[in-house]
Design a protein around this motif. Structure first.
Motif, short mmCIF file in Angstrom:
data_model
loop_
_atom_site.label_atom_id
_atom_site.label_comp_id
_atom_site.label_asym_id
_atom_site.label_seq_id
_atom_site.Cartn_x
_atom_site.Cartn_y
_atom_site.Cartn_z
N VAL A 158 -7.36 8.90 -11.03
CA VAL A 158 -7.72 8.25 -9.77
C VAL A 158 -6.45 7.74 -9.11
CG1 VAL A 158 -8.15 6.03 -10.92
CG2 VAL A 158 -9.24 6.52 -8.72
N ARG A 159 -6.47 7.73 -7.79
CA ARG A 159 -5.29 7.26 -7.05
C ARG A 159 -5.26 5.73 -7.02
NH1 ARG A 159 -2.84 11.46 -4.66
NH2 ARG A 159 -4.07 13.30 -4.08
N PRO A 160 -4.08 5.16 -6.89
CA PRO A 160 -3.99 3.70 -6.75
C PRO A 160 -4.87 3.22 -5.60
CG PRO A 160 -1.81 4.64 -7.08
CD PRO A 160 -2.74 5.80 -6.91
N LEU A 186 -7.82 -0.08 -8.28
CA LEU A 186 -7.06 0.28 -9.48
C LEU A 186 -5.57 0.37 -9.21
CD1 LEU A 186 -9.62 2.77 -10.97
CD2 LEU A 186 -8.64 0.80 -12.17
N ARG A 187 -4.81 -0.01 -10.22
CA ARG A 187 -3.36 -0.03 -10.16
C ARG A 187 -2.80 0.87 -11.27
NH1 ARG A 187 -3.36 -6.62 -10.53
NH2 ARG A 187 -4.32 -7.05 -8.50
N ASP A 203 -3.26 -0.19 -14.82
CA ASP A 203 -4.60 -0.08 -15.42
C ASP A 203 -4.75 1.20 -16.22
OD1 ASP A 203 -5.89 -1.45 -12.37
OD2 ASP A 203 -5.58 -2.51 -14.28
N THR A 204 -3.74 2.07 -16.17
CA THR A 204 -3.78 3.31 -16.94
C THR A 204 -3.87 3.00 -18.43
OG1 THR A 204 -2.55 4.58 -15.29
CG2 THR A 204 -2.47 5.38 -17.57
N THR A 239 -6.46 7.28 -15.85
CA THR A 239 -5.10 7.46 -15.38
C THR A 239 -5.05 7.14 -13.89
OG1 THR A 239 -4.72 9.22 -17.01
CG2 THR A 239 -3.15 9.05 -15.19
N VAL A 240 -4.23 6.17 -13.53
CA VAL A 240 -4.09 5.78 -12.13
C VAL A 240 -2.72 6.25 -11.65
CG1 VAL A 240 -4.19 3.91 -10.46
CG2 VAL A 240 -5.53 3.77 -12.58
N SER A 241 -2.75 7.23 -10.79
CA SER A 241 -1.49 7.82 -10.34
C SER A 241 -1.71 8.54 -9.02
CB SER A 241 -0.98 8.81 -11.39
OG SER A 241 0.17 9.49 -10.93
#
Lengths: 114, 119
Positions: free
Chosen positions: B12-14, B85-86, B89-90, B116-118
């Motif tokens: 997921v994206r930030p 999400l940040r 948080d990954t 995975t937040v990226s």
């Protein structure tokens, strides 16, 4: 928050020898009214979730081999593996579950075979 | 036999959102204290949130105001709604059952689901 500090960060022990891991809490986790220490130990192998080994500082979870022993009280605790087996290679964590949230864990101790 | 199976993780994206699920069997979620614990790649364990049998909820400061823990009695499932999400948080998110109710160790854990937040 209660800070949990484990030592050492990593440990190498020969098969059949004793392994000792220490855990120190920044404040006492002894519930005086129940005379119980709110301290647990977990074992985590690669790719697996943590597994509960010991709770109330010294009570072994069902099915855990008796070579695993927890001891200590107040702020200082020890996990002892009396005779290291190959399957004991893992990361070990202590956790406090005393009176106020958050629950906190030690940073982990990586146990390897020498 | 007690089992916990998480799902819902992914990339997921930030700033994005995800909802994690934890399907339980062998016991009743609503009769127990249930928690989420996360583990960043190569790092240690971090408690995230707990829901008590009575419905009270609590959060780590790092996720307060962004994450919401809940449960569905009919599905015997625990959830974690994660918003805003940040990158930090990954982690692999595990659900776990408290073994002795209030102020407890965790006796059963799920295998975990990776978030995975990226960008």
């Amino acid at each position: 928050d209660i800070v949990m500090t484990q030592s050492p960060d990593s440990l190498a022990v020969s098969l059949g020898e004793r392994a000792t891991i220490y855990c120190k809490s920044s404040q006492s986790v002894l519930n005086s009214s129940k005379n119980k220490n709110h301290l647990a130990w977990y074992q985590q192998k690669p790719g697996q979730p943590p597994k509960l080994l010991i709770y109330w500082a010294s009570t072994r979870e069902s099915g855990v081999p008796d070579r695993f022993r927890g001891s200590g009280s107040g702020t200082d605790f020890t996990l002892t593996i009396s005779s290291l087996q190959a399957e004991d290679v893992a990361v070990y964590y202590c956790q406090q579950y005393y009176s106020t949230l958050p629950y906190t864990f030690g940073q982990g101790t990586k146990l390897e075979i020498k | 036999e007690v089992q916990l199976v998480e799902s819902g993780g992914g990339l997921v994206r930030p700033g994005g959102s995800l909802r994690l699920s934890c399907a339980a069997s062998g016991f009743t979620v609503s009769n127990n204290y249930m928690t989420w614990v996360r583990q960043a790649p190569g790092k240690g364990l971090e408690w995230v949130s707990v829901i008590y049998s009575g419905g009270s909820t609590y959060y780590a400061d790092s996720v307060k105001g962004r994450f919401t823990i809940s449960r569905d009695i009919s599905k015997n499932t625990l959830y974690l709604q994660m918003n805003s999400l940040r990158a930090e948080d990954t982690a692999v998110y595990h659900c776990a059952r408290a073994g002795s109710g209030y102020l407890s160790y965790f006796d059963y854990w799920g295998q975990g689901t990776l978030v995975t937040v990226s960008s």
